[in-house]
Design a protein around this motif. Structure first.
Motif, PDB file in Angstrom:
ATOM      1  N   PRO A 114       0.811  -1.171  -0.175  1.00 45.81           N
ATOM      2  CA  PRO A 114       0.047  -0.110  -0.187  1.00 45.81           C
ATOM      3  C   PRO A 114       0.859   1.162  -0.099  1.00 45.81           C
ATOM      4  O   PRO A 114       0.350   2.319  -0.352  1.00 45.81           O
ATOM      5  N   ALA A 115       2.157   1.016   0.349  1.00 46.21           N
ATOM      6  CA  ALA A 115       3.011   2.229   0.556  1.00 46.21           C
ATOM      7  C   ALA A 115       2.864   3.319  -0.640  1.00 46.21           C
ATOM      8  O   ALA A 115       2.490   4.400  -0.491  1.00 46.21           O
ATOM      9  N   THR A 332       9.435  -5.050  -0.258  1.00 44.67           N
ATOM     10  CA  THR A 332       9.438  -6.356  -1.037  1.00 44.67           C
ATOM     11  C   THR A 332       8.881  -7.480  -0.352  1.00 44.67           C
ATOM     12  O   THR A 332       9.134  -7.416   0.892  1.00 44.67           O
ATOM     13  N   GLU A 333       7.843  -8.016  -1.087  1.00 43.62           N
ATOM     14  CA  GLU A 333       7.390  -9.161  -0.260  1.00 43.62           C
ATOM     15  C   GLU A 333       8.362 -10.223   0.307  1.00 43.62           C
ATOM     16  O   GLU A 333       9.227 -10.439  -0.513  1.00 43.62           O
ATOM     17  N   ARG A 393       4.591  -3.793   8.363  1.00 38.95           N
ATOM     18  CA  ARG A 393       5.614  -3.701   7.372  1.00 38.95           C
ATOM     19  C   ARG A 393       4.819  -3.139   5.991  1.00 38.95           C
ATOM     20  O   ARG A 393       5.157  -3.532   4.788  1.00 38.95           O
ATOM     21  N   PHE A 394       3.879  -2.250   6.274  1.00 32.11           N
ATOM     22  CA  PHE A 394       3.523  -1.419   5.016  1.00 32.11           C
ATOM     23  C   PHE A 394       4.552  -0.557   4.326  1.00 32.11           C
ATOM     24  O   PHE A 394       4.676  -0.147   3.099  1.00 32.11           O
ATOM     25  N   GLY A 411      12.126 -10.680   8.177  1.00 36.06           N
ATOM     26  CA  GLY A 411      12.441 -12.045   8.027  1.00 36.06           C
ATOM     27  C   GLY A 411      11.289 -13.036   7.935  1.00 36.06           C
ATOM     28  O   GLY A 411      11.241 -14.150   7.955  1.00 36.06           O
ATOM     29  N   ILE A 412      10.078 -12.266   8.197  1.00 34.60           N
ATOM     30  CA  ILE A 412       8.784 -13.129   8.443  1.00 34.60           C
ATOM     31  C   ILE A 412       7.853 -13.019   7.249  1.00 34.60           C
ATOM     32  O   ILE A 412       7.848 -11.793   6.759  1.00 34.60           O
ATOM     33  N   ASN A 413       7.379 -14.118   6.726  1.00 30.92           N
ATOM     34  CA  ASN A 413       6.650 -14.198   5.423  1.00 30.92           C
ATOM     35  C   ASN A 413       5.525 -13.190   5.487  1.00 30.92           C
ATOM     36  O   ASN A 413       4.884 -13.204   6.484  1.00 30.92           O
ATOM     37  N   SER A 414       5.414 -12.568   4.529  1.00 33.41           N
ATOM     38  CA  SER A 414       4.465 -11.303   4.452  1.00 33.41           C
ATOM     39  C   SER A 414       2.835 -11.666   4.846  1.00 33.41           C
ATOM     40  O   SER A 414       2.188 -11.167   5.695  1.00 33.41           O
TER      41      SER A 414
END
Ligand SMILES: Nc1ncnc2c1ncn2[C@@H]1O[C@H](COP(=O)(O)OP(=O)(O)OP(=O)(O)O)[C@@H](O)[C@H]1O
Ligand SMILES: [Mg+2]
Length: 562
Positions: A114-115, A332-333, A393-394, A411-414
Motif C-alpha cells: 500500500p505504501a 518487497t514481499e 511492514r506497509f 524475515g517473516i513471510n508477508s
C-alpha cells in the motif's frame, strides 16, 4: 498530466513495447504478411482490369481474357480472405497483449501497495488501467503492422512498375511514398503533437476540476461559492473549446496536406507516363498498367501518414505504463522467510523517514506481551499511525528492529505477518457489496454465528439488524448514509472476526458515543487475555483501559510512568 517529462525517446518506447510482444511476435509477422498480400491483391484487381483494357485496345498481352477475368476475380476474393486473417492476427495480438499488460500492471500495483499507492492519485491509476491500455491496444493492432505493410507494399509496387512498366514511373512512385508517408507527416507532426498535448492536458484538468467540484459540492454550497465555481468552470470550458478547435484544425490541415500531396503525385505520374509514351519510350499499354498500379498503391502510406497524431498519445501512454512497471516497490514481499505464531513484540532503536531525510520516528523502543493493552498517545501528526504501519511492514523501516517472538519483521513471510497482526485504521473503507461480504474479507469462511459474534463484540450487530436486509444489505446502497461511527464499528468487527493475535487500533472510538465505547472497551478487555492490543487514541476514557502508555514526542517514544 503532462507535467512528468518522458525519460524515454519515442524509439525507445516503441522498442520496449515491441519487446513486450514476446512469443506473440510470430503472429504479428503473419499479420503483416497477410496484410501486405491483401493490399497487393487489392491492387491486382485494378491492375488485371487494366491489363484487360489494354488487351481490348489491341496490345499484345500473353494472357487470355478468361485468365485475366479469373485473376481479377481471384484477387478480389483473396483480398477479402487475407484482410480477414490480417485483422484477426492483429486483434488476437492486441487482446492477448491487453490481458498480459493488465496482468503486469495489476502485479506492479500489488507490489507497490500500500505504501507507494498512498502517494499516487487514484485517478491516474484508473486512467492507466483504462485509457492507457486501450491506447496501447491501438498501437499493437493498428500501428506496427501498417508501417511494415506500407514498406513491403511500396517496395513491391516499386519493383513491379519498374520491371513491367517503366523505372521513371517507379521512381516517381518512390518519391511519392517518401513524401506522403514520411515528409508530410513529419512537417505536420510538430504542430499536431503540440495541439494534441495541450488538448489532453486541458481535457484532464477540466475533468479533474469538474469532478472535484462535484465531490466538494457540500463545501461549495456551505460557503456560498457556487457562482465563483461556475465562472471558473465556464472559463475552463472555453479554454478547452479553444484547444479542441485548434487540434481539429491541425488534424484537418494535416489530412488535407496528405490528400493534396497524393493528388499532386497522381497528376505527376500521369504526366510522366504521357511524356514517356509521347517520346516512344513506353507503350501506351504498359503506361496504363504502370500508372494504374501507382494510383492504387497509396493506401498503405496514407494509413501511415494518419498515424503521428495517435503515436504521441501512444508514447505518452506507453511511457506511463513502462514507468509503473519499472517502479521499485517501497517494500518487497517476503516469501522464503519464517512463519510465526505471535507471542510478543519488541521494538528497539527503530528509526524511519518517508523521504529519506526528515525522520518521523527515531530510536523507538517499546515492547508488548500477550495479555497487555498498550496505549500510544501524542499530538496529531507526531507519527502514531506511521508507527502502526511499520509494525505491519506497509513501509520499510529505516534502522533498528521490529521483532515478533524475537524474529525481525523483515524475515517473516508477508502473508504470515498479516495473519498474525491486524489493524483497524483511522478510516474504514466499505466495498460496494453486502455488509456480510464486507465483513468476510477478514475471514472468507466465517460462519453466520462467528460473524454475528464479531459484530456484537464491536457493538454493531443491533444496528445491522435494523437495516432492511440485515447482513445482506448492500453497503453501497447505503452510500454515505452510514455514519462514521457505524463504519468504524464495522471495521472493528472485521478485526475481531479475523482473530489475529496482535490487534492495532488507530483511534477506534473517535466517532463512537460513550455507550458504544463502553461496549467496545469491555470487549477489548475480554479479548486481551489471549492477545496484545495496541491502541492509539486521543480520548482519555479510551486510554484508561491501557496497561501501559507510550507517548510520542518529537519523533521519540517514551513510556509514561506515573
Ligand atoms: N505517505 C506519506 N508520505 C510522506 N509523509 C507522510 C506520509 N504519511 C504521513 N506522513 C507524514 O508523517 C507525519 C506523521 O504522520 P502520522 O499519520 O503517522 O501522524 P499521526 O500521529 O497518526 O497523526 P494523527 O493523530 O493526526 O492521526 C506527518 O507529518 C505526516 O504528514
Ligand atoms: Mg494517525
Amino acid at each position: 498530466m503532462s507535467k512528468i517529462k518522458s525519460r524515454r525517446s519515442g524509439a525507445n518506447i516503441m522498442a520496449r513495447l515491441v519487446l513486450l510482444l514476446g512469443s506473440l511476435a510470430y503472429v504479428m509477422i503473419l499479420a503483416v504478411i497477410n496484410g501486405s498480400l491483401g493490399f497487393i491483391c487489392a491492387m491486382g484487381v485494378t491492375v488485371f482490369g487494366a491489363v484487360g483494357v489494354v488487351k481490348a485496345l489491341g496490345e499484345v498481352v500473353a494472357m487470355s481474357y478468361p485468365l485475366i477475368i479469373g485473376l481479377t476475380v481471384g484477387c478480389g476474393v483473396l483480398r477479402g480472405v487475407l484482410r480477414y486473417f490480417e485483422q484477426y492476427g492483429n486483434h488476437f495480438i492486441a487482446f492477448k497483449l491487453l490481458a498480459v499488460l493488465r496482468d503486469k500492471i495489476f502485479g506492479a500495483l500489488r507490489t507497490l501497495c500500500p505504501a507507494k499507492l498512498e502517494s499516487k492519485q487514484k485517478g491516474s491509476i484508473i486512467a492507466m488501467i483504462t485509457s492507457d491500455i486501450e491506447t496501447l491496444e491501438v498501437f499493437y493492432a493498428h500501428t506496427v503492422s501498417p508501417v511494415c505493410i506500407a514498406v513491403i507494399v511500396s517496395a513491391a509496387v516499386f519493383l513491379f512498375v519498374g520491371f513491367v512498366s517503366s523505372w521513371y514511373l517507379a521512381l516517381a512512385a518512390l518519391v511519392a511514398y517518401i513524401a506522403i508517408g514520411i515528409i508530410v507527416p513529419l512537417v505536420s507532426s510538430g504542430r499536431l503533437k503540440e495541439s494534441g498535448v495541450n488538448y489532453r492536458a486541458e481535457f484532464a484538468s477540466f475533468n479533474a476540476y469538474f469532478l472535484d467540484s462535484i465531490k466538494g459540492i457540500k463545501e461549495i454550497v456551505l460557503n456560498n461559492a457556487g457562482s465563483m465555481r461556475e465562472t471558473e468552470v465556464n472559463r475552463r470550458s472555453d479554454i478547452l473549446l479553444k484547444e479542441t478547435k485548434k487540434m481539429k484544425h491541425n488534424t484537418v490541415r494535416a489530412a488535407a496536406a496528405t490528400e493534396l500531396t497524393v493528388s499532386l503525385f497522381i497528376i505527376l505520374t500521369l504526366v510522366i507516363g504521357i511524356v514517356l509514351v509521347h517520346f516512344d519510350m513506353l507503350s501506351a499499354g504498359r503506361m496504363i498498367i504502370g500508372v494504374v498500379a501507382v494510383f492504387g498503391s497509396f493506401g498503405p502510406v496514407i494509413a501511415v501518414s494518419a498515424l503521428p497524431g495517435n503515436l504521441t498519445q501512444t508514447f505518452a501512454s506507453g511511457d506511463r505504463v513502462l514507468n509503473l512497471l519499472a517502479e521499485t516497490p517501497a517494500v518487497t514481499e517476503v516469501k522464503n522467510g519464517e512463519n510465526i505464531e505471535y507471542e510478543n513484540l519488541s521494538v528497539s532503536d527503530l528509526s524511519f523517514s518517508y523521504d529519506g531525510n526528515a525522520e518521523v520516528l527515531s530510536d523507538i523502543k517499546m515492547h508488548a506481551e500477550k495479555g497487555e493493552i498498550i496505549g500510544i498517545v501524542g499530538e496529531s501528526g507526531c507519527g502514531k499511525s506511521t508507527f502502526l504501519k511499520l509494525l505491519l511492514r506497509f513501509w520499510q523501516k529505516g534502522s533498528g528492529t521490529i521483532a515478533y517472538n524475537g524474529t525481525d519483521v523483515d524475515g517473516i513471510n508477508s502473508g504470515n505477518l498479516l495473519d498474525n497482526v491486524t489493524m483497524v485504521s483511522q478510516s474504514t473503507y466499505l466495498f460496494d457489496e453486502s455488509i456480510e461480504d464486507n465483513l468476510k474479507i477478514a475471514k472468507p469462511d466465517a460462519t453466520q454465528e462467528e460473524m454475528e459474534n464479531a459484530c456484537r463484540l464491536a457493538s454493531v450487530h443491533d444496528f445491522i439488524m435494523t437495516l432492511p436486509e440485515g447482513y445482506k444489505t448492500s453497503a453501497g446502497a447505503l452510500g454515505d448514509n452510514l455514519s462514521a461511527g457505524e463504519k468504524q464499528r464495522i471495521g472493528l468487527a472485521r478485526a475481531f472476526l479475523k482473530a489475529a493475535e496482535l490487534i492495532l487500533l488507530d483511534e477506534p472510538t473517535s466517532n463512537v458515543d460513550s455507550i458504544n465505547e463502553g461496549i467496545i472497551l469491555k470487549t477489548l478487555k475480554e479479548q486481551k487475555s489471549r492477545k496484545s492490543i495496541i491502541l492509539v487514541s486521543h480520548r482519555e476514557s479510551t486510554m484508561a483501559i491501557a496497561d501501559r502508555i507510550y507517548k510520542v514526542e518529537n519523533g521519540r517514544m517514551a513510556e509514561v510512568t506515573e
